[in-house]
Design a protein around this motif. Structure first.
Motif, PDB file in Angstrom:
ATOM      1  N   ALA A 155       0.821  -1.212   0.000  1.00 57.06           N
ATOM      2  CA  ALA A 155       0.000   0.000   0.000  1.00 57.06           C
ATOM      3  C   ALA A 155       0.856   1.264   0.000  1.00 57.06           C
ATOM      4  O   ALA A 155       0.321   2.370  -0.061  1.00 57.06           O
ATOM      5  CB  ALA A 155      -0.926   0.006   1.212  1.00 57.06           C
ATOM      6  N   TYR A 158       1.819   4.355   5.171  1.00 55.96           N
ATOM      7  CA  TYR A 158       0.687   5.207   5.519  1.00 55.96           C
ATOM      8  C   TYR A 158       1.192   6.583   5.947  1.00 55.96           C
ATOM      9  O   TYR A 158       2.359   6.746   6.303  1.00 55.96           O
ATOM     10  CB  TYR A 158      -0.187   4.561   6.593  1.00 55.96           C
ATOM     11  N   SER A 159       0.313   7.554   5.893  1.00 58.28           N
ATOM     12  CA  SER A 159       0.725   8.943   6.077  1.00 58.28           C
ATOM     13  C   SER A 159       1.230   9.215   7.489  1.00 58.28           C
ATOM     14  O   SER A 159       0.601   8.820   8.478  1.00 58.28           O
ATOM     15  CB  SER A 159      -0.446   9.886   5.768  1.00 58.28           C
ATOM     16  N   GLU A 168      -5.339   5.699  10.522  1.00 55.84           N
ATOM     17  CA  GLU A 168      -4.753   5.921   9.201  1.00 55.84           C
ATOM     18  C   GLU A 168      -4.189   4.625   8.619  1.00 55.84           C
ATOM     19  O   GLU A 168      -4.380   4.321   7.438  1.00 55.84           O
ATOM     20  CB  GLU A 168      -3.651   6.978   9.286  1.00 55.84           C
ATOM     21  N   THR A 172      -5.770   2.777   5.328  1.00 53.67           N
ATOM     22  CA  THR A 172      -4.904   2.603   4.159  1.00 53.67           C
ATOM     23  C   THR A 172      -4.919   1.155   3.687  1.00 53.67           C
ATOM     24  O   THR A 172      -5.045   0.877   2.488  1.00 53.67           O
ATOM     25  CB  THR A 172      -3.471   3.037   4.498  1.00 53.67           C
ATOM     26  N   LEU A 311      -8.316   8.037   0.136  1.00 51.73           N
ATOM     27  CA  LEU A 311      -7.439   6.866   0.078  1.00 51.73           C
ATOM     28  C   LEU A 311      -7.901   5.890  -1.003  1.00 51.73           C
ATOM     29  O   LEU A 311      -7.084   5.356  -1.761  1.00 51.73           O
ATOM     30  CB  LEU A 311      -7.410   6.166   1.436  1.00 51.73           C
ATOM     31  N   MET A 326       1.193   6.330  -1.453  1.00 48.12           N
ATOM     32  CA  MET A 326       0.389   7.104  -0.520  1.00 48.12           C
ATOM     33  C   MET A 326       0.035   8.451  -1.121  1.00 48.12           C
ATOM     34  O   MET A 326       0.799   8.997  -1.912  1.00 48.12           O
ATOM     35  CB  MET A 326       1.167   7.357   0.774  1.00 48.12           C
ATOM     36  N   ASN A 330      -3.720  15.576   2.250  1.00 49.55           N
ATOM     37  CA  ASN A 330      -4.741  15.041   3.128  1.00 49.55           C
ATOM     38  C   ASN A 330      -5.811  16.086   3.322  1.00 49.55           C
ATOM     39  O   ASN A 330      -5.586  17.273   3.128  1.00 49.55           O
ATOM     40  CB  ASN A 330      -4.149  14.675   4.508  1.00 49.55           C
TER      41      ASN A 330
END
Length: 332
Positions: A155, A158-159, A168, A172, A311, A326, A330
């Motif tokens: 993926a 993640y942020s 989050e 994700t 996402l 990613m 946001n």
């Protein structure tokens, strides 16, 4: 157990006394324990002397505004095993709980257990009421998650620019097609923070709910709703509403075998937590609107979490291009 345990820390003072015994016990039952340590040099060196034998003790290789995310991703990238348990430094697993987590990871990409506080000073009982109410609405959010390494790396990670980092990560992985297990009957002990630290977290935890607008709106309604009840029905109406809060928390305690983990008196703290959230939600709203985000260590974080739709859109676009990454931006 053929798995990796990742513990990210960034401690201002030595954690040798608090963690050494636990890390030694972990290293006897799980194949790999990684401590990703962003502590100052003197503290890092003290940890290295105490922990170099039972664990892999490393520095974070990436920096994020939410420093925990950089530590987690460093540990995940360094892990030698597919099944990973990520946990805060106040979480205390036993062998049977580790086994259950790893069994679930054979069928799901991410696993969310439930934390219980041990011991239980007054502020831990107060926060337990939050856990009970959350169990009615999708489960509580613990200080630990189980995750498949390939799912998180595929993926794109993640942020690290959001406050609610566990949400989050789960969002994700689910956006990339992963499956989540919310195990309401898997209870993992968590040590409560000092009372002063608990008090300092109240507004920050309320700010997390920017990530879930419907829930945030409901919590914002608590204060005007309570005032309206008091105006129309007097103290008796507020007492009746408090009793409803206790009943709801008790349903949460009974759900998923919770009666074996939570004391019968836990639900009676629900009115106190609801009163707290009625006030701190409005403070969190004001901080988001006028200050540009909540204070987190030496910076401010504007976003609680990336919206699911963003996402999912990012994943679709990445799949169309034959890759995953990613999102760079946001939204609250």
């Amino acid at each position: 157990m053929k798995a990796t345990y990742v513990l990210p820390i960034a401690a201002p003072t030595s954690q040798v006394r608090a963690l050494t015994g636990y890390l030694h016990r972990l290293s006897r039952v799980i194949a790999e324990v990684i401590v990703v340590d962003g502590s100052p040099r003197e503290v890092f060196e003290a940890h290295a002397r105490a922990w170099s034998r039972p664990v892999r003790h490393i520095r974070p290789t990436s920096r994020t505004t939410n420093g925990k995310v950089g530590g987690v991703m460093t540990g995940v990238q360094a892990a030698r095993h597919e099944h990973i348990i990520v946990a805060d430094d106040d979480v205390r697993f036993r062998r049977e709980e580790l086994e259950r987590m790893l069994t679930l990871l054979q069928h799901f990409e991410v696993v969310r257990p439930q934390n219980i506080f041990r011991p239980q000073p007054w502020h831990a009982r107060w926060d337990t009421a939050r856990s009970l109410l959350n169990r009615l609405a999708g489960g509580d959010w613990p200080g630990t998650l189980g995750v498949r390494r390939s799912a998180l790396l595929d993926a794109g990670g993640y942020s690290g620019e959001v406050l609610f980092e566990n949400l989050e990560m789960v969002r994700t992985i689910k956006a990339a097609g992963g499956r989540e297990a919310v195990s309401l009957d898997l209870f993992v002990v968590r040590r409560p923070p000092p009372a002063r630290h608990f008090v300092s977290q109240r507004v920050r935890h309320a700010y997390d709910e920017w990530a879930r607008p419907a829930r945030f709106a409901a919590q914002l309604a608590l204060l005007p709703g309570g005032l309206l009840l008091l105006l129309l029905g007097g103290p008796a109406a507020l007492i009746a509403a408090a009793a409803c809060g206790v009943a709801a928390a008790e349903f949460g305690r009974r759900k998923g075998g919770g009666r074996t983990a939570f004391s019968p008196s836990s639900a009676f703290w629900a009115p106190a937590w609801l009163a707290e959230r009625a006030v701190t939600s409005w403070i969190a709203l004001s901080i988001g609107l006028f200050l540009g985000g909540v204070r987190y260590r030496t910076s401010r974080l504007r976003y609680a979490a990336t919206p699911r739709r963003l996402l999912e859109q990012t994943v679709r676009e990445a799949c169309d291009k034959g890759r995953l990454e990613m999102p760079r931006t946001n939204a609250a």
